[in-house]
Structures are given as structure tokens and as C-alpha cells.
Design a protein around this motif. Structure first.
Motif, short mmCIF file in Angstrom:
data_model
loop_
_atom_site.label_atom_id
_atom_site.label_comp_id
_atom_site.label_asym_id
_atom_site.label_seq_id
_atom_site.Cartn_x
_atom_site.Cartn_y
_atom_site.Cartn_z
N LEU A 1 0.82 -1.20 0.00
CA LEU A 1 0.00 0.00 0.00
C LEU A 1 0.87 1.26 0.00
N PHE A 2 1.96 1.24 0.75
CA PHE A 2 2.89 2.38 0.73
C PHE A 2 3.49 2.57 -0.65
N GLY A 3 3.93 1.47 -1.26
CA GLY A 3 4.52 1.57 -2.59
C GLY A 3 3.55 2.13 -3.61
N THR A 4 2.30 1.67 -3.54
CA THR A 4 1.28 2.17 -4.46
C THR A 4 1.03 3.66 -4.26
N TYR A 5 0.92 4.07 -2.99
CA TYR A 5 0.68 5.49 -2.71
C TYR A 5 1.83 6.36 -3.21
N LEU A 6 3.07 5.97 -2.92
CA LEU A 6 4.21 6.78 -3.32
C LEU A 6 4.33 6.88 -4.84
N ALA A 7 3.87 5.85 -5.54
CA ALA A 7 3.93 5.89 -7.00
C ALA A 7 2.83 6.77 -7.59
N LEU A 8 1.71 6.91 -6.86
CA LEU A 8 0.54 7.60 -7.44
C LEU A 8 0.21 8.93 -6.78
N ARG A 9 0.99 9.34 -5.79
CA ARG A 9 0.60 10.52 -5.01
C ARG A 9 0.55 11.81 -5.81
N ASN A 10 1.23 11.86 -6.96
CA ASN A 10 1.19 13.06 -7.79
C ASN A 10 0.16 12.98 -8.91
N SER A 11 -0.56 11.86 -8.97
CA SER A 11 -1.58 11.69 -10.02
C SER A 11 -2.92 12.23 -9.51
N THR A 12 -3.06 13.54 -9.47
CA THR A 12 -4.22 14.18 -8.85
C THR A 12 -5.36 14.43 -9.83
N MET A 13 -5.13 14.26 -11.12
CA MET A 13 -6.16 14.50 -12.14
C MET A 13 -6.77 15.90 -12.04
N GLY A 14 -5.94 16.87 -11.73
CA GLY A 14 -6.40 18.25 -11.62
C GLY A 14 -7.04 18.59 -10.30
N GLY A 15 -7.11 17.63 -9.38
CA GLY A 15 -7.70 17.87 -8.07
C GLY A 15 -6.70 18.47 -7.09
N PRO A 16 -7.10 18.61 -5.83
CA PRO A 16 -6.20 19.18 -4.83
C PRO A 16 -4.95 18.33 -4.64
N THR A 17 -3.82 18.99 -4.40
CA THR A 17 -2.55 18.31 -4.20
C THR A 17 -2.32 18.04 -2.72
N VAL B 1 -4.45 4.84 4.17
CA VAL B 1 -4.84 5.41 5.46
C VAL B 1 -6.12 4.74 5.97
N GLY B 2 -7.04 4.41 5.05
CA GLY B 2 -8.27 3.74 5.46
C GLY B 2 -8.02 2.34 5.99
N THR B 3 -7.08 1.62 5.36
CA THR B 3 -6.74 0.29 5.86
C THR B 3 -6.15 0.37 7.26
N HIS B 4 -5.32 1.37 7.47
CA HIS B 4 -4.77 1.56 8.82
C HIS B 4 -5.88 1.89 9.81
N GLY B 5 -6.81 2.76 9.41
CA GLY B 5 -7.93 3.10 10.29
C GLY B 5 -8.77 1.88 10.63
N ALA B 6 -8.94 0.99 9.65
CA ALA B 6 -9.69 -0.25 9.90
C ALA B 6 -8.96 -1.12 10.92
N HIS B 7 -7.64 -1.14 10.84
CA HIS B 7 -6.85 -1.90 11.82
C HIS B 7 -6.99 -1.30 13.21
N PHE C 1 2.12 -2.46 16.66
CA PHE C 1 2.35 -2.59 15.23
C PHE C 1 1.63 -1.49 14.45
N ILE C 2 0.35 -1.28 14.75
CA ILE C 2 -0.37 -0.25 14.01
C ILE C 2 0.12 1.15 14.38
N ASP C 3 0.69 1.31 15.55
CA ASP C 3 1.32 2.59 15.90
C ASP C 3 2.57 2.82 15.05
N VAL C 4 3.37 1.78 14.88
CA VAL C 4 4.58 1.89 14.05
C VAL C 4 4.19 2.19 12.60
N VAL C 5 3.16 1.53 12.11
CA VAL C 5 2.69 1.80 10.75
C VAL C 5 2.29 3.26 10.61
N TRP C 6 1.64 3.80 11.64
CA TRP C 6 1.22 5.20 11.57
C TRP C 6 2.41 6.14 11.53
#
Length: 207
Positions: free
Chosen positions: A45-61, A145-151, A188-193
């Protein structure tokens, strides 16, 4: 000898109760394997986010969205809950059930405070046009972030359930490993956060 201890017995001597029986030791070992699998999940999930974090499609950054004051307060609540979880386990190993239940209760309250702030954050982002389907950035952000919140939600429910069981049955050699594993899960979930706060929010804010 650990093999002569019945799981329903109540401990009479302070110590590392989670490892007092062979069953407890096996549970701890198995749980470490589970956390290894969870680590792989979050790494993806981290890898996916870091690869896509700049792909905003004209939305807020990320610079426009993130509020470090709000996230910092949520971080404070969650990291403090890690400390109270440690205090709960120390109380358990000292056979002080009342103190253990108190610190577990504080841990739950801090976890709930974190979730409330996270939900508030998500609602604010949605109003700003940052949704799960608005862009690849939005999808990867909410997935992580949602997966972490679910945890965190599961962890809170788990701890509450164990508190109820302890109140009914008392602290036994069967309950001790369960309580310890819930604390280990919480850490563990604290470290992930910490990684989320650093790689998502801090890195996103500075660009």
C-alpha cells in the motif's frame, strides 16, 4: 514447569505471563508470523501510494490538502496510546488487574480520539473534492490510510472484548497471551502510523 500449568489457572507470581505456558509461547510465535504478512500488505500500500501521489487528475494536491496540526494531534493520541498499552502489560505482569484494566481503557479512549480526528479529516477532504474515485492519488491515499484506520478499529474492538472477558473470568494463563498479543498488535499499528505520518503527510507537505 510450564507444562503443569492449566490455562484456566490464575497466576500467583509476577512475571512474563504470556510465555508461562507452551500454548502462550506458540501463540506469540504465530502472531509474529501474522505481523510479517501484515507488514507485506502495508508495504504494498505504501509503494502504491508513493507511486501515485502526484496523479491528482487536476484535483487538490498534497500540499493543499494536508493539515499537519490536525494530523499531529492525531499522532499524539495514537503514540500516547502505545505508552498506555505498555503500562497495561506491565500491570498485567505484576498481577494488578485493576491497573491493567484502567490503562487498557485509556488506550481505547485514545484510539477512539484518533479515529474521530481521522474521520473528521476524511470528511474535510471529501468536501475539498478529494475522494476515493476522484484520482489515482485519492484511491491510493484512502486505501492506505483507510486500511490503517480499519486496523485501529479492529484493535479497539479486540481490546474491549478482552477487557470484558477479563472482568468476567479474571486474569488467567489463557487470557494473558491474548492480552499481550492485543498489545503487540497495537504497537504494530502505531509503528505503521509513524511511517504514514512521515511518508504521506510530512513528505506530502514539503513536496
Amino acid at each position: 514447569m510450564a507444562s503443569h500449568i492449566h490455562p484456566t489457572d490464575r497466576p500467583t507470581k509476577p512475571g512474563h505471563l504470556e510465555k508461562a505456558t507452551l500454548e502462550g509461547k506458540n501463540k506469540v510465535m504465530g502472531f509474529w508470523l501474522f505481523l510479517g504478512a501484515e507488514t507485506v500488505l502495508f508495504a504494498c500500500l505504501f509503494g502504491t501510494y508513493l507511486a501515485l501521489r502526484n496523479s491528482t487528475m487536476g484535483g487538490p494536491t498534497t500540499q493543499e490538502l494536508y493539515d499537519l496540526k490536525l494530523v499531529g494531534l492525531a499522532t499524539f493520541f495514537l503514540l500516547t496510546s502505545s505508552l498506555t498499552s505498555v503500562l497495561a502489560m506491565n500491570a498485567m505482569n505484576r498481577l494488578n488487574v485493576r491497573a491493567m484494566q484502567f490503562w487498557l481503557g485509556v488506550t481505547v479512549l485514545l484510539g477512539l480520539a484518533f479515529l474521530i480526528l481521522e474521520i473528521y479529516e476524511f470528511v474535510h477532504y471529501v468536501h475539498e473534492g478529494h475522494t476515493f474515485t476522484s484520482s489515482a492519488f485519492g484511491s491510493s491515499f484512502y486505501a492506505l490510510v483507510g486500511t490503517h484506520g480499519a486496523h485501529v478499529t479492529f484493535g479497539i474492538c479486540w481490546i474491549i472484548g478482552l477487557m470484558i472477558q477479563t472482568a468476567r473470568r479474571g486474569l488467567t494463563y489463557e487470557m494473558a497471551p491474548k492480552l499481550f498479543l492485543s498489545s503487540l498488535y497495537w504497537h504494530f499499528i502505531d509503528v505503521v502510523w509513524v511511517f504514514i505520518f512521515t511518508l504521506v503527510y510530512l513528505l506530502g507537505k514539503v513536496g
